[in-house]
Design a protein around this motif. Structure first.
Motif, PDB file in Angstrom:
ATOM      1  N   MET A   1       7.656   1.278   6.058  1.00  0.00           N
ATOM      2  CA  MET A   1       7.717   0.886   4.644  1.00  0.00           C
ATOM      3  C   MET A   1       6.330   0.897   3.993  1.00  0.00           C
ATOM      4  O   MET A   1       6.207   0.833   2.804  1.00  0.00           O
ATOM      5  CB  MET A   1       8.339  -0.505   4.509  1.00  0.00           C
ATOM      6  CG  MET A   1       9.746  -0.611   5.080  1.00  0.00           C
ATOM      7  SD  MET A   1      10.928   0.473   4.262  1.00  0.00           S
ATOM      8  CE  MET A   1      11.134  -0.407   2.722  1.00  0.00           C
ATOM      9  N   TYR A   2       5.287   0.939   4.819  1.00  0.00           N
ATOM     10  CA  TYR A   2       3.919   0.945   4.302  1.00  0.00           C
ATOM     11  C   TYR A   2       3.175   2.070   4.992  1.00  0.00           C
ATOM     12  O   TYR A   2       3.143   2.146   6.224  1.00  0.00           O
ATOM     13  CB  TYR A   2       3.240  -0.398   4.566  1.00  0.00           C
ATOM     14  CG  TYR A   2       1.813  -0.482   4.060  1.00  0.00           C
ATOM     15  CD1 TYR A   2       1.548  -0.816   2.745  1.00  0.00           C
ATOM     16  CD2 TYR A   2       0.737  -0.221   4.907  1.00  0.00           C
ATOM     17  CE1 TYR A   2       0.241  -0.892   2.272  1.00  0.00           C
ATOM     18  CE2 TYR A   2      -0.569  -0.295   4.447  1.00  0.00           C
ATOM     19  CZ  TYR A   2      -0.807  -0.638   3.133  1.00  0.00           C
ATOM     20  OH  TYR A   2      -2.099  -0.712   2.667  1.00  0.00           O
ATOM     21  N   HIS A   3       2.589   2.955   4.211  1.00  0.00           N
ATOM     22  CA  HIS A   3       1.914   4.127   4.765  1.00  0.00           C
ATOM     23  C   HIS A   3       0.410   4.028   4.509  1.00  0.00           C
ATOM     24  O   HIS A   3      -0.034   4.087   3.360  1.00  0.00           O
ATOM     25  CB  HIS A   3       2.476   5.403   4.141  1.00  0.00           C
ATOM     26  CG  HIS A   3       2.187   6.633   4.925  1.00  0.00           C
ATOM     27  ND1 HIS A   3       0.969   7.274   4.879  1.00  0.00           N
ATOM     28  CD2 HIS A   3       2.954   7.347   5.808  1.00  0.00           C
ATOM     29  CE1 HIS A   3       0.980   8.330   5.660  1.00  0.00           C
ATOM     30  NE2 HIS A   3       2.182   8.395   6.242  1.00  0.00           N
ATOM     31  N   PRO A  89       5.756  14.670   5.255  1.00  0.00           N
ATOM     32  CA  PRO A  89       6.980  14.046   5.813  1.00  0.00           C
ATOM     33  C   PRO A  89       6.958  12.519   5.678  1.00  0.00           C
ATOM     34  O   PRO A  89       7.030  11.778   6.659  1.00  0.00           O
ATOM     35  CB  PRO A  89       6.943  14.485   7.280  1.00  0.00           C
ATOM     36  CG  PRO A  89       5.487  14.624   7.586  1.00  0.00           C
ATOM     37  CD  PRO A  89       4.865  15.174   6.320  1.00  0.00           C
ATOM     38  N   VAL A  90       6.830  12.064   4.448  1.00  0.00           N
ATOM     39  CA  VAL A  90       6.806  10.626   4.164  1.00  0.00           C
ATOM     40  C   VAL A  90       7.973  10.309   3.234  1.00  0.00           C
ATOM     41  O   VAL A  90       8.092  10.919   2.170  1.00  0.00           O
ATOM     42  CB  VAL A  90       5.481  10.203   3.481  1.00  0.00           C
ATOM     43  CG1 VAL A  90       5.477   8.703   3.228  1.00  0.00           C
ATOM     44  CG2 VAL A  90       4.291  10.607   4.337  1.00  0.00           C
ATOM     45  N   PRO A  91       8.866   9.388   3.612  1.00  0.00           N
ATOM     46  CA  PRO A  91       9.992   9.032   2.730  1.00  0.00           C
ATOM     47  C   PRO A  91       9.484   8.600   1.361  1.00  0.00           C
ATOM     48  O   PRO A  91       8.475   7.904   1.246  1.00  0.00           O
ATOM     49  CB  PRO A  91      10.662   7.870   3.471  1.00  0.00           C
ATOM     50  CG  PRO A  91      10.289   8.082   4.900  1.00  0.00           C
ATOM     51  CD  PRO A  91       8.895   8.642   4.872  1.00  0.00           C
ATOM     52  N   ARG A  92      10.180   8.995   0.332  1.00  0.00           N
ATOM     53  CA  ARG A  92       9.700   8.723  -1.018  1.00  0.00           C
ATOM     54  C   ARG A  92       9.755   7.236  -1.365  1.00  0.00           C
ATOM     55  O   ARG A  92       8.934   6.759  -2.133  1.00  0.00           O
ATOM     56  CB  ARG A  92      10.490   9.572  -2.021  1.00  0.00           C
ATOM     57  CG  ARG A  92      10.277  11.055  -1.743  1.00  0.00           C
ATOM     58  CD  ARG A  92      10.819  11.978  -2.787  1.00  0.00           C
ATOM     59  NE  ARG A  92      10.608  13.367  -2.367  1.00  0.00           N
ATOM     60  CZ  ARG A  92      10.832  14.420  -3.126  1.00  0.00           C
ATOM     61  NH1 ARG A  92      11.284  14.260  -4.366  1.00  0.00           N
ATOM     62  NH2 ARG A  92      10.610  15.637  -2.679  1.00  0.00           N
ATOM     63  N   HIS A  93      10.707   6.513  -0.771  1.00  0.00           N
ATOM     64  CA  HIS A  93      10.709   5.069  -1.023  1.00  0.00           C
ATOM     65  C   HIS A  93       9.505   4.412  -0.377  1.00  0.00           C
ATOM     66  O   HIS A  93       8.995   3.405  -0.865  1.00  0.00           O
ATOM     67  CB  HIS A  93      12.019   4.439  -0.522  1.00  0.00           C
ATOM     68  CG  HIS A  93      12.166   4.425   0.969  1.00  0.00           C
ATOM     69  ND1 HIS A  93      12.744   5.464   1.664  1.00  0.00           N
ATOM     70  CD2 HIS A  93      11.798   3.508   1.904  1.00  0.00           C
ATOM     71  CE1 HIS A  93      12.744   5.182   2.964  1.00  0.00           C
ATOM     72  NE2 HIS A  93      12.166   4.008   3.136  1.00  0.00           N
ATOM     73  N   THR A  94       9.014   4.999   0.717  1.00  0.00           N
ATOM     74  CA  THR A  94       7.801   4.476   1.357  1.00  0.00           C
ATOM     75  C   THR A  94       6.591   4.702   0.467  1.00  0.00           C
ATOM     76  O   THR A  94       5.700   3.840   0.372  1.00  0.00           O
ATOM     77  CB  THR A  94       7.581   5.148   2.722  1.00  0.00           C
ATOM     78  OG1 THR A  94       8.674   4.835   3.586  1.00  0.00           O
ATOM     79  CG2 THR A  94       6.283   4.657   3.371  1.00  0.00           C
ATOM     80  N   ILE A  95       6.544   5.852  -0.195  1.00  0.00           N
ATOM     81  CA  ILE A  95       5.448   6.144  -1.119  1.00  0.00           C
ATOM     82  C   ILE A  95       5.420   5.110  -2.239  1.00  0.00           C
ATOM     83  O   ILE A  95       4.363   4.542  -2.564  1.00  0.00           O
ATOM     84  CB  ILE A  95       5.594   7.565  -1.701  1.00  0.00           C
ATOM     85  CG1 ILE A  95       5.440   8.609  -0.601  1.00  0.00           C
ATOM     86  CG2 ILE A  95       4.561   7.792  -2.813  1.00  0.00           C
ATOM     87  CD1 ILE A  95       5.716  10.035  -1.072  1.00  0.00           C
ATOM     88  N   ILE A  96       6.583   4.841  -2.833  1.00  0.00           N
ATOM     89  CA  ILE A  96       6.652   3.884  -3.943  1.00  0.00           C
ATOM     90  C   ILE A  96       6.280   2.485  -3.479  1.00  0.00           C
ATOM     91  O   ILE A  96       5.484   1.788  -4.135  1.00  0.00           O
ATOM     92  CB  ILE A  96       8.064   3.885  -4.564  1.00  0.00           C
ATOM     93  CG1 ILE A  96       8.264   5.130  -5.417  1.00  0.00           C
ATOM     94  CG2 ILE A  96       8.286   2.627  -5.422  1.00  0.00           C
ATOM     95  CD1 ILE A  96       7.364   5.215  -6.630  1.00  0.00           C
TER      96      ILE A  96
END
Length: 239
Positions: A1-3, A89-96
């Motif tokens: 959830m946090y990148h 390859p990073v989920p877009r909800h993780t980006i937000i």
């Protein structure tokens, strides 16, 4: 959830450009005002309440929220550099969520902490004003960051819209029109800080349960909507 990589890039974007100067200038101005007022007037609870409520929470916090929230993603979308991030390859909800965490952290650091320091300078936290207003600033930071992050995903004029909301709706209508106060993030946050304040200086026009519900709803809705907007952005070759 946090990148971590997304977070590092976002911190660099927020603190490495001209907008950082404004974020540094606002709390610096608050502290200078606090020092001058304390030297000229002495410790005065009413004066402290006016400065912390009228400038710190009503003006400084939403302005920093606008800068941090829109700056966390808006420029990347405007100049199309967001495509490089979306290609990873990073989920877009993780980006937000990562960008929201960064925006909240920056807004809190540049608003809640200076508010606390200014409160102690002005009246040594008499009537719990410094802590109460700092808590209000921290709570408001979360909602402002989410709201303005969402604005940054849907329009190139996010900063202008954010400024209109912060300066006209919250500061002007929020102080003059009674009904508008109910729809003010500032008032919702003050409702929480009011529980810590003593002496009846810090007051909100919104009941605490209502304020908590509205803060949660707005923050969650803005975050979810920003995620949906990011998902709608497609790269060349995507279906």
């Amino acid at each position: 959830m946090y990148h971590p990589t997304v977070a590092r890039l976002t911190y660099r974007a927020l603190l490495g450009r001209k907008r950082a100067l404004i974020m540094f200038a606002l709390p610096a101005l608050l502290l200078v005002i606090a020092i001058l007022v304390r030297a000229l007037v002495g410790a005065d609870d009413e004066v402290a309440n006016s400065i912390l409520g009228g400038f710190a929470v009503a003006t400084m916090v939403p302005l920093i929220g606008v800068i941090a929230g829109t700056g966390a993603i808006g420029p990347e979308i405007d100049d199309s550099s967001i495509v490089y991030l979306l290609a990873k390859p990073v989920p877009r909800h993780t980006i937000i969520l990562t960008k929201l965490v960064v925006a909240i952290g920056v807004t809190m650091a540049f608003s809640a902490i200076p508010t606390l320091l200014a409160g102690y300078i002005l009246n040594a936290n008499s009537q719990q004003l410094a802590v109460a207003y700092a808590l209000s600033a921290a709570i408001a930071s979360v909602a402002y960051a989410a709201l303005f992050l969402f604005l940054g995903t849907i329009t190139k004029h996010a900063v202008l819209i954010g400024l209109i909301y912060a300066l006209i709706w919250e500061s002007l209508f929020g102080s003059l029109v009674e009904g508008a106060r109910t729809l003010s993030i500032q008032q919702w946050a003050l409702a929480i800080g009011e529980r810590l304040g003593e002496g009846g200086y810090l007051l909100s026009d919104v009941a605490l349960p209502t304020a908590i519900v509205l803060l949660v709803v707005v923050t969650a809705a803005a975050t979810w909507s920003a995620g949906q907007r990011l998902r709608s952005l497609t790269l060349a070759g995507e279906d």
